[in-house]
Design an enzyme around this catalytic site. Sequence first.
Site, mmCIF file in Angstrom:
data_model
loop_
_atom_site.group_PDB
_atom_site.id
_atom_site.type_symbol
_atom_site.label_atom_id
_atom_site.label_comp_id
_atom_site.label_asym_id
_atom_site.label_seq_id
_atom_site.Cartn_x
_atom_site.Cartn_y
_atom_site.Cartn_z
ATOM 1 N N HIS A 265 -76.245 -48.679 -41.878
ATOM 2 C CA HIS A 265 -75.824 -48.336 -43.248
ATOM 3 C C HIS A 265 -77.048 -48.438 -44.152
ATOM 4 C CE1 HIS A 265 -73.431 -47.799 -46.736
ATOM 5 N NE2 HIS A 265 -72.789 -48.945 -46.795
ATOM 6 N N HIS A 307 -75.245 -38.786 -39.992
ATOM 7 C CA HIS A 307 -74.413 -39.312 -41.082
ATOM 8 C C HIS A 307 -72.965 -39.067 -40.707
ATOM 9 C CE1 HIS A 307 -72.820 -40.069 -45.080
ATOM 10 N NE2 HIS A 307 -73.992 -40.609 -45.358
ATOM 11 N N ASP A 367 -82.032 -42.166 -46.197
ATOM 12 C CA ASP A 367 -82.886 -43.307 -45.805
ATOM 13 C C ASP A 367 -84.178 -42.859 -45.138
ATOM 14 O OD1 ASP A 367 -79.798 -44.433 -45.261
ATOM 15 O OD2 ASP A 367 -81.149 -45.641 -46.473
HETATM 16 C C1 SDX Z 1 -76.177 -44.505 -45.019
HETATM 17 O O1 SDX Z 1 -71.371 -43.649 -45.393
HETATM 18 C C2 SDX Z 1 -72.295 -43.402 -46.267
HETATM 19 O O2 SDX Z 1 -72.099 -42.663 -47.200
HETATM 20 C C3 SDX Z 1 -73.588 -44.115 -46.004
HETATM 21 C C4 SDX Z 1 -74.746 -43.778 -46.927
HETATM 22 C C5 SDX Z 1 -74.469 -44.199 -48.345
HETATM 23 O O3 SDX Z 1 -75.099 -43.663 -49.227
HETATM 24 O O4 SDX Z 1 -73.681 -45.185 -48.537
HETATM 25 O O5 SDX Z 1 -75.006 -42.384 -46.882
HETATM 26 C C6 SDX Z 1 -76.025 -44.497 -46.486
HETATM 27 O O6 SDX Z 1 -75.694 -45.417 -44.396
HETATM 28 C C7 SDX Z 1 -76.858 -43.347 -44.339
HETATM 29 C C8 SDX Z 1 -76.879 -43.502 -42.793
HETATM 30 C C9 SDX Z 1 -78.059 -44.395 -42.442
HETATM 31 N N1 SDX Z 1 -78.018 -44.774 -40.995
HETATM 32 C C10 SDX Z 1 -78.965 -44.313 -40.156
HETATM 33 O O7 SDX Z 1 -79.826 -43.493 -40.446
HETATM 34 C C11 SDX Z 1 -78.872 -44.934 -38.775
HETATM 35 C C12 SDX Z 1 -78.976 -43.836 -37.718
HETATM 36 N N2 SDX Z 1 -77.758 -43.023 -37.754
HETATM 37 C C13 SDX Z 1 -76.709 -43.339 -36.813
HETATM 38 O O8 SDX Z 1 -76.535 -44.713 -36.609
HETATM 39 C C14 SDX Z 1 -75.428 -42.555 -37.103
HETATM 40 O O9 SDX Z 1 -75.790 -41.262 -37.322
HETATM 41 C C15 SDX Z 1 -74.524 -43.006 -38.239
HETATM 42 C C16 SDX Z 1 -74.136 -44.443 -38.097
HETATM 43 C C17 SDX Z 1 -75.181 -42.794 -39.541
HETATM 44 C C18 SDX Z 1 -73.269 -42.150 -38.170
HETATM 45 O O10 SDX Z 1 -72.592 -42.525 -37.029
HETATM 46 P P1 SDX Z 1 -71.250 -41.776 -36.591
HETATM 47 O O11 SDX Z 1 -70.698 -40.875 -37.646
HETATM 48 O O12 SDX Z 1 -70.361 -42.804 -36.026
HETATM 49 O O13 SDX Z 1 -71.821 -40.752 -35.528
HETATM 50 P P2 SDX Z 1 -71.547 -40.867 -34.022
HETATM 51 O O14 SDX Z 1 -71.991 -42.205 -33.564
HETATM 52 O O15 SDX Z 1 -70.135 -40.440 -33.792
HETATM 53 O O16 SDX Z 1 -72.584 -39.775 -33.449
HETATM 54 C C19 SDX Z 1 -72.157 -38.523 -32.957
HETATM 55 C C20 SDX Z 1 -73.160 -38.192 -31.840
HETATM 56 C C21 SDX Z 1 -73.201 -39.255 -30.740
HETATM 57 O O17 SDX Z 1 -73.611 -38.610 -29.572
HETATM 58 P P3 SDX Z 1 -72.457 -38.067 -28.525
HETATM 59 O O18 SDX Z 1 -71.524 -39.224 -28.258
HETATM 60 O O19 SDX Z 1 -71.782 -36.916 -29.254
HETATM 61 O O20 SDX Z 1 -73.237 -37.616 -27.299
HETATM 62 O O21 SDX Z 1 -74.482 -38.140 -32.378
HETATM 63 C C22 SDX Z 1 -75.267 -39.152 -31.765
HETATM 64 C C23 SDX Z 1 -74.322 -40.154 -31.180
HETATM 65 O O22 SDX Z 1 -74.917 -40.827 -30.083
HETATM 66 N N3 SDX Z 1 -76.092 -39.749 -32.840
HETATM 67 C C24 SDX Z 1 -77.386 -40.000 -32.730
HETATM 68 C C25 SDX Z 1 -77.768 -40.489 -33.995
HETATM 69 N N4 SDX Z 1 -76.703 -40.527 -34.803
HETATM 70 C C26 SDX Z 1 -75.661 -40.060 -34.075
HETATM 71 N N5 SDX Z 1 -78.276 -39.873 -31.695
HETATM 72 C C27 SDX Z 1 -79.548 -40.252 -31.966
HETATM 73 N N6 SDX Z 1 -80.002 -40.715 -33.158
HETATM 74 C C28 SDX Z 1 -79.136 -40.853 -34.190
HETATM 75 N N7 SDX Z 1 -79.559 -41.314 -35.354
#
Ligand code: SDX
Length: 432
Positions: A265, A307, A367
């Site tokens: 997050h 996201h 971020d």
């Molecule tokens: C913020 O909610 C908000 O509004 C948050 C925010 C705000 O202003 O409050 O916008 C701020 O929190 C932004 C997000 C910052 N986090 C990161 O940058 C951390 C890296 N991102 C991931 O952890 C992830 O993308 C999330 C947590 C942000 C979102 O996770 P989801 O929606 O649960 O996505 P998911 O896990 O269902 O992913 C879908 C697929 C998966 O692969 P498959 O199962 O389909 O094979 O995408 C992959 C995931 O493994 N994936 C990634 C990835 N993010 C998702 N693979 C590699 N690197 C990544 N960053």
Amino acid sequence: MTNKKITIIDGQSNNETELPVLDSILGPNVVDIRALEKNLGYLSHDPGFMATSSCESKITFIDGNEGKLWYRGYPIEELAEKSNFIETAYLLLNDKLPNNKELDNFSNDISNNFNVDPSVKKIIEVFDKGSHPMAVMTACLSFLSAKYHDDINIQNKGYRYQSTVKLISSVPVMSAWILNFILGVKFQEPNKHLSIAENFINMAFPNINEEQKKLSSNAMDVIFLLHADHEQNASTSTVRLSGSSETSPYAAIAAGIQTLWGPTHGGANEAVINMLEEIKNSDKDVEHYINMAKDKENSFRLMGFGHRIYKNYDPRAKIIQKIAHEYLDKLDENNPNKPLFDIAMKLEKYALEDDYFVSRKLYPNVDFYSGIVLKAIGVPQSMYTVIFALARTVGWVAHWNEMIEDKNFRIGRPRQLYTGKDKTNYTELKDR
Ligand code: SDX
């Protein structure tokens, strides 16, 4: 309100029920499932709240597919270009842009509350210098929740306004004091004639020249504006749920701080720089890290990408990318930040072309670039999420106020799918 309904038929009993559909002004309509248990004996089940509307809100609208972010209907791009943090804070709280008098009064109410109780400095000094600033900020807020505990009067509009301005003005001052403490410099005093961003920069970096102060204050003001709110994200939902028990707003914001801290997050901006530093210092190339991020067996994720809602570019990322470019174009070749930004650009290029990311719509988020700009300003990495929290305090208190003023206001209490043991009799220790 239309009288749209959907009918659900229980395939087991053939019983059916009609549930009302509530219209969103924008975005998906919602099915009001409150009668589902009474009418058909079922709960809905949605771990991670992927498809659940937890409340009605008028504050922020996000269209993840179109990459839209609107504060009270105003597109973030316009606000970032034409407005500023304090005016946007007023907009988020009051659902209107202020006229001159309203803006002056609100700005004065904020700056008149920069005078945070100096005992907070003693709270900060209890911590080791290496303590994470988000833990220190939580302690500072807990101190304020004790200091103002006797005044709690959640249903009183005046109390809520006073708490709102105190929180919006105290968090930046306490953030600057935490930064003074980390850098081992004397605690600086706030200047009530400056804006929130100018005052923060002036307190945090008292020895930089006026031109650098202006450049950094302007960049910080945009960063605060972009991070001010984002609908029902994890930390805002925490503040709503915590605040729904009518606890102190300082305690509810402390809960939000703790949630924002997580690396998936708000902690992602710090994690992005840690990742870039790791790549810079590694003997492996960017492609090696891209392949790690794609490997299901590997827990490594590309920090700053993906996201829950945005399946397009995060509009905030585009705005911050421009500032990052402006900052880093000014950097000379041997500036330590240049290699990091070059690595960031390589990662971005890969992610925007590689099918793994394209097919999953994993774009750079806010971020990804905010960490780079904060590093260019000279903010220590451990402070990045505190900066995020400083800005998000505005959104948190806007949602807290909206929740309490909602005619359906009540304590939040989610249900569950129980899959534990059936009734089990106690076995004496001697028989186990
Ligand atoms: C913020 O909610 C908000 O509004 C948050 C925010 C705000 O202003 O409050 O916008 C701020 O929190 C932004 C997000 C910052 N986090 C990161 O940058 C951390 C890296 N991102 C991931 O952890 C992830 O993308 C999330 C947590 C942000 C979102 O996770 P989801 O929606 O649960 O996505 P998911 O896990 O269902 O992913 C879908 C697929 C998966 O692969 P498959 O199962 O389909 O094979 O995408 C992959 C995931 O493994 N994936 C990634 C990835 N993010 C998702 N693979 C590699 N690197 C990544 N960053």
